[in-house]
Design an enzyme around this catalytic site. Sequence first.
Site, PDB file in Angstrom:
ATOM      1  N   THR A  41      39.883   6.561  -4.225  1.00  0.00           N
ATOM      2  CA  THR A  41      40.282   5.906  -5.480  1.00  0.00           C
ATOM      3  C   THR A  41      39.246   6.115  -6.577  1.00  0.00           C
ATOM      4  OG1 THR A  41      39.317   3.918  -4.521  1.00  0.00           O
ATOM      5  CG2 THR A  41      41.719   4.063  -4.497  1.00  0.00           C
ATOM      6  N   LEU A 130      28.697   8.453   5.738  1.00  0.00           N
ATOM      7  CA  LEU A 130      27.917   7.249   5.398  1.00  0.00           C
ATOM      8  C   LEU A 130      26.951   7.518   4.234  1.00  0.00           C
ATOM      9  CD1 LEU A 130      27.164   5.811   8.976  1.00  0.00           C
ATOM     10  CD2 LEU A 130      29.070   5.272   7.458  1.00  0.00           C
ATOM     11  N   SER A 133      23.789  11.895   1.551  1.00  0.00           N
ATOM     12  CA  SER A 133      23.439  12.663   0.340  1.00  0.00           C
ATOM     13  C   SER A 133      23.111  11.729  -0.815  1.00  0.00           C
ATOM     14  CB  SER A 133      24.595  13.553  -0.111  1.00  0.00           C
ATOM     15  OG  SER A 133      25.105  14.284   0.940  1.00  0.00           O
ATOM     16  N   ASP A 179      29.500   6.472  -3.967  1.00  0.00           N
ATOM     17  CA  ASP A 179      28.389   6.513  -3.014  1.00  0.00           C
ATOM     18  C   ASP A 179      27.047   6.249  -3.700  1.00  0.00           C
ATOM     19  OD1 ASP A 179      30.499   7.301  -1.488  1.00  0.00           O
ATOM     20  OD2 ASP A 179      29.873   9.389  -1.298  1.00  0.00           O
TER      21      ASP A 179
END
Length: 396
Positions: A41, A130, A133, A179
């Site tokens: 999303t 997870l 990076s 992230d």
Amino acid sequence: MSTLTDERTTELIEQFQQHFGGAPTYVSRGAGRVNLIGEHTDYNDGFVLPVALKRDVRFVLRPRADRQVRLFSVEFGESGAFDLDNLRYIPEQLWINYIQGMAQSLEQEGIRLTGIDAVFSGNVPRASGLSSSAALEIASAHAFLAAAGQTGVLSGPRIAQLAQRAENHFVGVNCGIMDQFISELGRENHALLIDCRSLEYTLVPMPEDAALVIGNTRASRSLASSAYNERRAECEQGVALLQPVLPGIRALRDVTSAQLEAHRALLPENVYLRCRHVVSENERVLQTVAALQAGDLVRVGQLMNASHDSLRDDYLVSSPALDAMVGAMRSVEGCYGARLTGAGFGGCAVALVKPGYEQAMADAIFEHYPKATNIWPEVYMTKAADGAGVEQLLLA
Ligand code: GLA
């Protein structure tokens, strides 16, 4: 309160001494993350609800008087170096490009950096969904900012955007903002509702009667990046085809389920299904926040299950390994819900569990998952942790 002076930092300080001599002056961290709900999303201007993990990437560093960057990666057992005045993509040493990209992004923001000597290590499993990076980018951002005496000059959301830019433009991965944002801004015992259009965010307390278990399929994600870009393109195609009848829309974020159904005939079947996932997933994120606030964990679990099913059936980003992992998780009493987390195609799944049932879930995963896949998984029991940090190290 100092949170970064623990055993791992002590080990890094020793490694620093061995590689560079003397003592580092700062320690910085970028957190790994697990996304509770809101998958695929973020690049549709939508909503996500991740938590930051205790697992992180950590740097210890000392500023240099020149513009050289000298690094040692503990996991790779490898040294690397670059010149801040001559940044160029190094194909043989992938990890260094995240750090170079971050340096470039910060300098493009008008921050003059100084060179550093640094040792870093991470305990976020790599290429597992997870966000190792993002953790590397965010930890290096704080390392560079501290060395340049610029800690605190950029807002958290801005640092996240610069890290995303590093990954998009220097590393060449077309990721969204989730992230980097959670790696930077996560908070202990909280999930973060992020509006990926406005970058406004809301801390959502995690109820005490909810625990998180992560199952790492350890299955290869070889198709992940090409399929990720295909999905993005399908979403964009959906917006382009809907715009003539819904002129106000800029992204799938602006489309409701009712509108999508009303105009279904305009879309090829694959595009319709991808859009249906994104539109329904955005709704599920907001419903999950409401359920968490109401303490209705049964509902949160149902929404997580629905998210996985939609990712599997409409978005086509699950895999036999992820489905086996999610199946093993859901088979356990005490499991509210389970879903794949991150981009998919492999990597990890996350389950919301009643506290006290974590070990039973780990046992069930180790019993059922290898039988279905011939792969030995890893299981992490976790809680929402703080995001990024940086601290000055006191000389002994
Ligand atoms: C990867 C990307 C994120 C996000 C997720 C899917 O983790 O880096 O930006 O798109 O996939 O939700």
